[in-house]
Design a protein around this motif. Structure first.
Motif, PDB file in Angstrom:
ATOM      1  N   HIS A  89      30.799  50.798  46.161  1.00  0.00           N
ATOM      2  CA  HIS A  89      31.950  51.148  47.004  1.00  0.00           C
ATOM      3  C   HIS A  89      33.182  50.287  46.740  1.00  0.00           C
ATOM      4  O   HIS A  89      34.082  50.244  47.570  1.00  0.00           O
ATOM      5  CB  HIS A  89      31.542  51.057  48.473  1.00  0.00           C
ATOM      6  CG  HIS A  89      30.480  52.039  48.833  1.00  0.00           C
ATOM      7  ND1 HIS A  89      29.148  51.716  48.802  1.00  0.00           N
ATOM      8  CD2 HIS A  89      30.552  53.337  49.183  1.00  0.00           C
ATOM      9  CE1 HIS A  89      28.440  52.777  49.137  1.00  0.00           C
ATOM     10  NE2 HIS A  89      29.263  53.777  49.367  1.00  0.00           N
ATOM     11  N   ALA A  90      33.223  49.628  45.609  1.00  0.00           N
ATOM     12  CA  ALA A  90      34.385  48.793  45.287  1.00  0.00           C
ATOM     13  C   ALA A  90      35.635  49.655  45.175  1.00  0.00           C
ATOM     14  O   ALA A  90      35.577  50.817  44.779  1.00  0.00           O
ATOM     15  CB  ALA A  90      34.141  48.041  43.980  1.00  0.00           C
ATOM     16  N   GLN A  91      36.771  49.086  45.521  1.00  0.00           N
ATOM     17  CA  GLN A  91      38.039  49.808  45.517  1.00  0.00           C
ATOM     18  C   GLN A  91      38.667  49.922  44.136  1.00  0.00           C
ATOM     19  O   GLN A  91      39.546  50.724  43.927  1.00  0.00           O
ATOM     20  CB  GLN A  91      39.034  49.109  46.461  1.00  0.00           C
ATOM     21  CG  GLN A  91      38.581  49.075  47.900  1.00  0.00           C
ATOM     22  CD  GLN A  91      38.546  50.462  48.500  1.00  0.00           C
ATOM     23  OE1 GLN A  91      39.444  51.260  48.292  1.00  0.00           O
ATOM     24  NE2 GLN A  91      37.494  50.763  49.235  1.00  0.00           N
ATOM     25  N   HIS A  92      38.219  49.088  43.207  1.00  0.00           N
ATOM     26  CA  HIS A  92      38.858  49.019  41.896  1.00  0.00           C
ATOM     27  C   HIS A  92      37.869  49.391  40.801  1.00  0.00           C
ATOM     28  O   HIS A  92      36.658  49.272  40.964  1.00  0.00           O
ATOM     29  CB  HIS A  92      39.372  47.599  41.632  1.00  0.00           C
ATOM     30  CG  HIS A  92      40.111  47.010  42.786  1.00  0.00           C
ATOM     31  ND1 HIS A  92      41.363  47.431  43.154  1.00  0.00           N
ATOM     32  CD2 HIS A  92      39.760  46.057  43.671  1.00  0.00           C
ATOM     33  CE1 HIS A  92      41.760  46.744  44.219  1.00  0.00           C
ATOM     34  NE2 HIS A  92      40.803  45.907  44.555  1.00  0.00           N
ATOM     35  N   CYS A  93      38.393  49.799  39.652  1.00  0.00           N
ATOM     36  CA  CYS A  93      37.531  50.076  38.494  1.00  0.00           C
ATOM     37  C   CYS A  93      36.974  48.792  37.903  1.00  0.00           C
ATOM     38  O   CYS A  93      35.834  48.749  37.469  1.00  0.00           O
ATOM     39  CB  CYS A  93      38.306  50.843  37.423  1.00  0.00           C
ATOM     40  SG  CYS A  93      38.537  52.580  37.837  1.00  0.00           S
ATOM     41  N   ASN A  94      37.768  47.750  37.865  1.00  0.00           N
ATOM     42  CA  ASN A  94      37.307  46.455  37.363  1.00  0.00           C
ATOM     43  C   ASN A  94      36.973  45.576  38.554  1.00  0.00           C
ATOM     44  O   ASN A  94      37.838  45.244  39.360  1.00  0.00           O
ATOM     45  CB  ASN A  94      38.364  45.801  36.480  1.00  0.00           C
ATOM     46  CG  ASN A  94      38.561  46.562  35.195  1.00  0.00           C
ATOM     47  OD1 ASN A  94      37.600  47.105  34.644  1.00  0.00           O
ATOM     48  ND2 ASN A  94      39.780  46.627  34.715  1.00  0.00           N
TER      49      ASN A  94
END
Length: 118
Positions: A89-94
């Protein structure tokens, strides 16, 4: 037809004809982990990297088997389940992963959107 087989056929027929037969549950495979790693509960609310997908995002990002994950994208690890949740569920691709390797703090960056972050 033998007695046992005939009895089985007769006892099963009313169920089959009544519409009360439920299909067997289907087995579904767990979705692949987008970051390409597996973790297990570690000590002190951490998670230990137990395996890496060969040539996967976590391996490209610099993680190694045995690393102790302490935080994912700024969220403190509270065991393996929280690490898996935060990776999904991270907001960023990296995604920045704070970890300890051989007692030393490190930060790895894992590309989880189909790109690697080398």
């Amino acid at each position: 037809m033998g007695r046992g087989l005939a009895a089985l056929a007769l006892s099963a027929s009313p169920l089959a004809l009544s519409g009360h037969v439920h299909p067997l549950p289907t087995q579904t495979a767990a979705p692949p982990e987008p970051a390409g790693l597996t973790v297990a509960d570690g000590r002190r609310d951490s998670a230990i990297v137990t395996s890496l997908r060969s040539d996967g995002p976590a391996e490209h990002g610099g993680l190694a088997v045995g690393d102790e994950v302490q935080a994912v994208d700024g969220h403190r690890a509270r065991g393996a389940a929280s690490v898996r949740h935060d990776l999904r569920h991270a907001q960023h691709c990296n995604v920045a992963i704070d970890l300890r390797r051989s007692g030393r703090p490190l930060v790895a960056t894992v590309g989880r959107c189909g790109r690697t972050s080398r």
